[in-house]
Design a protein around this motif. Structure first.
Motif, short mmCIF file in Angstrom:
data_model
loop_
_atom_site.label_atom_id
_atom_site.label_comp_id
_atom_site.label_asym_id
_atom_site.label_seq_id
_atom_site.Cartn_x
_atom_site.Cartn_y
_atom_site.Cartn_z
N ALA A 57 2.46 1.83 -3.47
CA ALA A 57 1.48 2.35 -4.43
C ALA A 57 1.06 3.78 -4.06
CB ALA A 57 0.26 1.44 -4.49
N ASP A 80 -7.27 4.54 -6.39
CA ASP A 80 -6.23 4.02 -7.28
C ASP A 80 -5.28 3.08 -6.53
OD1 ASP A 80 -7.25 5.35 -9.45
OD2 ASP A 80 -5.80 6.99 -9.38
N VAL A 81 -4.98 3.44 -5.28
CA VAL A 81 -4.09 2.61 -4.47
C VAL A 81 -4.75 1.26 -4.21
CG1 VAL A 81 -3.02 2.36 -2.19
CG2 VAL A 81 -2.84 4.53 -3.43
N CYS A 109 -4.60 -0.78 -7.29
CA CYS A 109 -3.22 -1.22 -7.52
C CYS A 109 -2.86 -2.38 -6.59
CB CYS A 109 -2.26 -0.05 -7.32
SG CYS A 109 -0.56 -0.46 -7.69
N ALA A 153 1.69 0.72 -10.22
CA ALA A 153 1.39 2.10 -9.81
C ALA A 153 1.92 3.10 -10.83
CB ALA A 153 1.97 2.38 -8.42
N LYS A 183 -0.34 3.00 -13.81
CA LYS A 183 -1.60 3.70 -13.50
C LYS A 183 -1.36 5.20 -13.44
CE LYS A 183 -5.91 3.77 -12.00
NZ LYS A 183 -6.99 3.56 -12.94
N TYR A 184 -0.25 5.60 -12.87
CA TYR A 184 0.09 7.03 -12.79
C TYR A 184 0.19 7.64 -14.19
CZ TYR A 184 2.92 11.20 -12.27
OH TYR A 184 3.38 12.48 -12.35
N THR A 212 -1.88 -5.99 -7.76
CA THR A 212 -0.60 -6.55 -7.33
C THR A 212 -0.78 -7.99 -6.86
OG1 THR A 212 0.28 -4.39 -6.70
CG2 THR A 212 1.31 -6.34 -5.68
N ALA A 255 3.96 -4.04 -7.40
CA ALA A 255 3.12 -2.90 -7.00
C ALA A 255 3.64 -1.60 -7.60
CB ALA A 255 3.09 -2.79 -5.48
N ARG A 256 4.95 -1.40 -7.57
CA ARG A 256 5.53 -0.17 -8.12
C ARG A 256 5.28 -0.08 -9.63
NH1 ARG A 256 9.55 1.81 -10.94
NH2 ARG A 256 10.49 3.78 -10.33
N LYS A 311 0.83 -1.21 0.00
CA LYS A 311 0.00 0.00 0.00
C LYS A 311 0.86 1.26 0.00
CE LYS A 311 -3.87 -2.22 2.21
NZ LYS A 311 -3.94 -3.08 3.36
N LEU A 322 0.77 7.05 -6.40
CA LEU A 322 -0.57 7.40 -6.88
C LEU A 322 -1.27 8.48 -6.07
CD1 LEU A 322 -1.78 3.81 -7.75
CD2 LEU A 322 -1.10 5.62 -9.33
#
Length: 185
Positions: free
Chosen positions: A33, A42-43, A46, A78, A81-82, A50, A74-75, A30, A37
């Motif tokens: 992300a 969004d988190v 993500c 993220a 998504k970013y 993940t 996760a990174r 968490k 983000l």
């Protein structure tokens, strides 16, 4: 539960693996992300993606250490998504972090080219090996996990200005190193 036990749950396709993974590394996922983000929904998306990504890749993978593997997924999600969220607008939070590295990592390299990306990645890894533990910790927390300067300062029991100066000097060292290695002119 130990990492190997969690991985074995994944290999046995037990849904308990997700529960155990979340219990052990949910906070790290968490935080990774959220640093990129900064949007709760969004988190959450993500984090769920993940866990799905881990489910889909174990097996065949047997990651060691598990936390790095999960946080890398996760990174990557993220960041993807970013970029999707900010495709038509500039969002200064994560861009500022990336801009700090812009002087060191050459724009002339086509990062999409697999070979060039691997060579640059290997060079940065070699550079990180030359740093002290504290400098490497600060660098990775800032540029991999996108932690804020104040979060890094709190984690290292230093002042924010001290961390900021250390990161600046580390970026200068990285630039010199990449010039020496032939990545930057």
């Amino acid at each position: 539960m130990e990492d190997l036990e969690i991985i074995n749950l994944f290999w046995n396709r037990s849904e308990q693996a997700i529960t155990e993974l979340d219990a052990k590394y949910g906070f790290a996922v968490k935080k990774t992300a959220a640093n990129i983000l900064r949007n709760r929904l969004d988190v959450e998306e993500c984090v769920n993606d993940t866990y799905l990504g881990v489910w889909n890749t174990i097996p065949p993978q047997k990651p060691n250490p598990l936390v790095s593997y999960v946080c890398r997924i996760a990174r990557n999600l993220a960041v993807k998504k970013y970029h999707a969220n900010t495709a038509f607008k500039r969002d200064g939070r994560y861009d500022a972090t990336l801009d700090e590295l812009a002087e060191c990592i050459p724009a002339s390299i086509d990062i999409e080219a697999d070979y060039a990306a691997k060579e640059l990645s290997a060079a940065i890894s070699r550079f990180l090996d030359t740093l002290s533990y504290e400098d490497r910790f600060c660098f990775v927390r800032r540029y991999w996990f996108a932690d804020s300067i104040s979060d890094i300062a709190a984690a290292t029991h230093r002042k924010a200005h001290f961390v900021s100066v250390r990161l600046f000097r580390t970026r200068e060292k990285l630039l010199r190193y990449l010039k020496k290695e032939g990545f930057v002119e």
